[in-house]
Every structure is written in C-alpha cells, then in structure tokens.
Write an enzyme that holds these catalytic residues in place. Sequence first.
Site, PDB file in Angstrom:
ATOM      1  N   GLY A   1       0.775  -1.237   0.000  1.00  0.00           N
ATOM      2  CA  GLY A   1       0.000   0.000   0.000  1.00  0.00           C
ATOM      3  C   GLY A   1       0.798   1.274   0.000  1.00  0.00           C
TER       4      GLY A   1
ATOM      5  CD  GLU B   1       1.032  -9.427   1.011  1.00  0.00           C
ATOM      6  OE1 GLU B   1       0.951 -10.640   1.261  1.00  0.00           O
ATOM      7  OE2 GLU B   1       0.063  -8.646   1.110  1.00  0.00           O
ATOM      8  N   PRO B   2       4.689  -5.062  -1.572  1.00  0.00           N
ATOM      9  CG  PRO B   2       6.892  -4.561  -2.184  1.00  0.00           C
ATOM     10  CD  PRO B   2       6.070  -5.494  -1.320  1.00  0.00           C
ATOM     11  N   GLY B   3       3.419  -3.270  -4.381  1.00  0.00           N
ATOM     12  CA  GLY B   3       3.018  -3.408  -5.775  1.00  0.00           C
ATOM     13  C   GLY B   3       3.289  -2.118  -6.528  1.00  0.00           C
ATOM     14  NE  ARG B   4      -0.658   2.827  -5.719  1.00  0.00           N
ATOM     15  CZ  ARG B   4      -1.829   2.891  -6.337  1.00  0.00           C
ATOM     16  NH1 ARG B   4      -1.921   3.552  -7.481  1.00  0.00           N
ATOM     17  NH2 ARG B   4      -2.902   2.333  -5.814  1.00  0.00           N
TER      18      ARG B   4
ATOM     19  NE  ARG C   1      -3.858   4.538 -10.443  1.00  0.00           N
ATOM     20  CZ  ARG C   1      -3.570   5.749 -10.023  1.00  0.00           C
ATOM     21  NH1 ARG C   1      -3.073   6.653 -10.852  1.00  0.00           N
ATOM     22  NH2 ARG C   1      -3.763   6.081  -8.756  1.00  0.00           N
TER      23      ARG C   1
ATOM     24  CB  CYS D   1     -18.081   7.521 -27.481  1.00  0.00           C
ATOM     25  SG  CYS D   1     -17.609   7.672 -29.210  1.00  0.00           S
ATOM     26  CD  GLU D   2     -18.480   6.221 -21.608  1.00  0.00           C
ATOM     27  OE1 GLU D   2     -18.993   7.054 -20.830  1.00  0.00           O
ATOM     28  OE2 GLU D   2     -19.003   5.144 -21.924  1.00  0.00           O
TER      29      GLU D   2
ATOM     30  CE1 TYR E   1      -3.368  -2.464  -8.703  1.00  0.00           C
ATOM     31  CE2 TYR E   1      -1.884  -0.716  -7.982  1.00  0.00           C
ATOM     32  CZ  TYR E   1      -2.490  -1.938  -7.759  1.00  0.00           C
ATOM     33  OH  TYR E   1      -2.217  -2.645  -6.612  1.00  0.00           O
TER      34      TYR E   1
END
Length: 407
Positions: free
Chosen positions: A229, A264-267, A303, A332-333, A361
């Site tokens: 996190g 548990e690092p990810g980002r 994101r 088209c948003e 991500y």
Amino acid sequence: MHVEDLAISDIAKRIPTPFYCYSSAAIASNYKRYSDAFSGLDSLICYAVKANSNQAILATLAQLGAGADTVSEGEIRRALAAGIAPEKIVFAGVGKSEQEIQYALEQGILQFNVESEPELERISRLAEQSNTTARISIRVNPDVEAKTHAKITTGKAENKFGINIDLAPALYAKAASLPGIEVTGVDVHIGSQLVDLEPFSHAFAKVAQLVRDLKDQGILISVIDIGGGLGINYGEQSSEPDIVAYAEHAQTHLAELGCKIIIEPGRSMVGNAGVLVTKVEYVKVGQVRTFVILDAAMNDLIRPSMYDAYHHIATVEQKQATATYDIVGPVCETGDTFAKNREIGECAEGDLIAIMGAGAYGAVMASHYNSRLNAPEVLVKGQEYSIIRERIDFDALLSMDSLPNWL
C-alpha cells in the site's frame, strides 16, 4: 525523454503508439530499496502481482529473489510460470473459489490469507479431502483510517476485507481446532497509495498486541504479513513515502516478536518504472477549452477516470513554449479525460506525449472498450528493448466472439 539508454522517440518509430514502456533498472532499484530497508528483519518481499502481472515483470523480480502476493488462480499460475517458487507465494482475496483453493493446495503455496470464517471452513474441508495441510494467516481489519481514496481503502470496519481485529482471537481458536489447517500468521493490509506513514504505525501496533494475545491463549504466530500500500509520487506532490522510515515502523512494533515479516509492495515497485507513450491526434480549440486529443484512451489507462487520479503528463520532446489543455482520449465518454486545465509543452498533431507513473494499474486494468486494440507493453534494459505483450490485430479481437448456431 529516455527510458534507460533508449530515447522514447526512437522506440516509437518502431512501435506504433499507444504503448507502455517499463524500465528494468527502475524495477530492480525499487526492489533493492525494500530489501535494504528490511535487511534487519527476517523478511520476504512478495510483489503484489495485481499491480502489473506481465510475466516479464514477474520474472525480473523473481531473479531478484521476490515472492508473489496473488489474488486469483490466474495470478498464481503467472507467478509460477515466471519462476517464482510456490513456497514464496501468498494467496489473498475475499472470494477464493473452491477451484482456486484446490489449485493453490496442489502447488504447496506458502500461505492463504484468510478473509472470513466461511473461507476458513472451506479451506479446511478441501485440505482434509486432499490429505494435505493449508498454512493460513488470518487477515485482520484494524479499523485504521488509511487517508487514501475511498475506493482503495481496505482497513476500515465498513470495508469488505478481513476480520475485525477484536473478533480475530475467537476465529484463531477455531482455526487451530480445524483439520487440515496450520495457523502460521497474521495479515494486515489497510489500503493502497498511502503517503502518510502514521496509519501503518497504528496498524502495526494493533497487530503486535494481537500476536501477544494469541500467544497467551496458546496460539503461536511465526509470520506477520504487513501487506503493501505504500504510495508513489504521481507528480501532484513534492515527495513520496520513505521506505526506510516505513521499515523502521515495522521494526519498532514487530521486531521483538521474532516473526518472519512479509511485505507486499506493488505500486511502489513498478508504478514509476513505467510510462504510457501516446500521440496527439488533434488539437481542438473549443469555445471554453482547448483539447489535446490523444490516441490513448481510458480503456488503456483507466485510473484518471475511475479514481480522478493525477498523472504527470509531458511532451516527449522538450518544448520552449507551454499551453494549457484538457488532455483527453478518443473514447465516446466524457470521462475519457486524463487531465483538465493542465499546462504542458505546446502540442501539435503527431507530437509524442508521455503519461508518467503508469507502470502500476495501467495495462493490467485495460480493456477493449469501443473495440479498441490493446496498447502493447515494452521492457527496456540498458540499450535493449523487448515487446513483452504484443498488440493483437482486429482479426484476433473479432475471433474472441462466437456466434450461436441460430445466427
């Protein structure tokens, strides 16, 4: 702008935009920051596969000694295929199916991070039927405010994750009595993109007290999984969390317990190791705003649309003049917007743009919305690059559909 020793503009001459580009050296450097910071503890760094599950990324980390934090059978399979040993794999997630649990048992993974009593009972039943033992850690919810985006906070009482920490001792007692279960650990994870270390300190203190309480009731804990996190600087802030200070919080609260610490690092491992390279299709002057319309879209990087997330954006070639734009994609948003009122180098049709902090991500959350082809992924090492996920063609995209016999 370069990734390691390669100019992004040179890569873009060979690979049409949009594409993701990652740095091997940056990933290795981030891993070393964690391994150095936690060198004073008996620790294992289990990379959070969900951040970027490309097997080339996983293999890069496997060679450095990393384990894997997984949340599905598919992620376990990716980790194993990339060379991560099963005894370094943790299986988390609130909705583990019978098939997924059975597969993980067959592989002999390090531990299951259990999120509920029904899940514990299911793992016990399947382990007993398989004549094996499941090592488990119960994920506790410490009711700590993570001070992050509401969609990525996981440690409050109202979140779907884990067991209320006050109720955990009773569930540990039950786990210790169940067949096929070996109680080994405590797990805590309070959210993602945390830039303030204080919530970690509060959570670690609560976990330490739980471990002591469990010891008093005869349940010995040998592993403490402190989750991940830790946030990164996407460009909207001046700094990012200090990994050394983060490790010191763990040392202060947990070292005396004599447990193995899983991180548990990810980002923070891959986020700033990657960019999304895209091209200006049009510069559109509207009545109120001037728009830079890119060939990348929300289906490539969701994101900003999903989390209102900030990403630093820059022209790949340095520009003398700057201008203010809304930077948008072609989907088209109205939500297909990367930035509003953003000042960057003055843009013209065909200019290359880099959306920074896209290593986590990004590609892993992409889709084929609007029947758009995927952005390929490229890994750079020094003066070399390799396409680690190809862009499929339209024939392959259409072949994913099957018509029923009545059509």
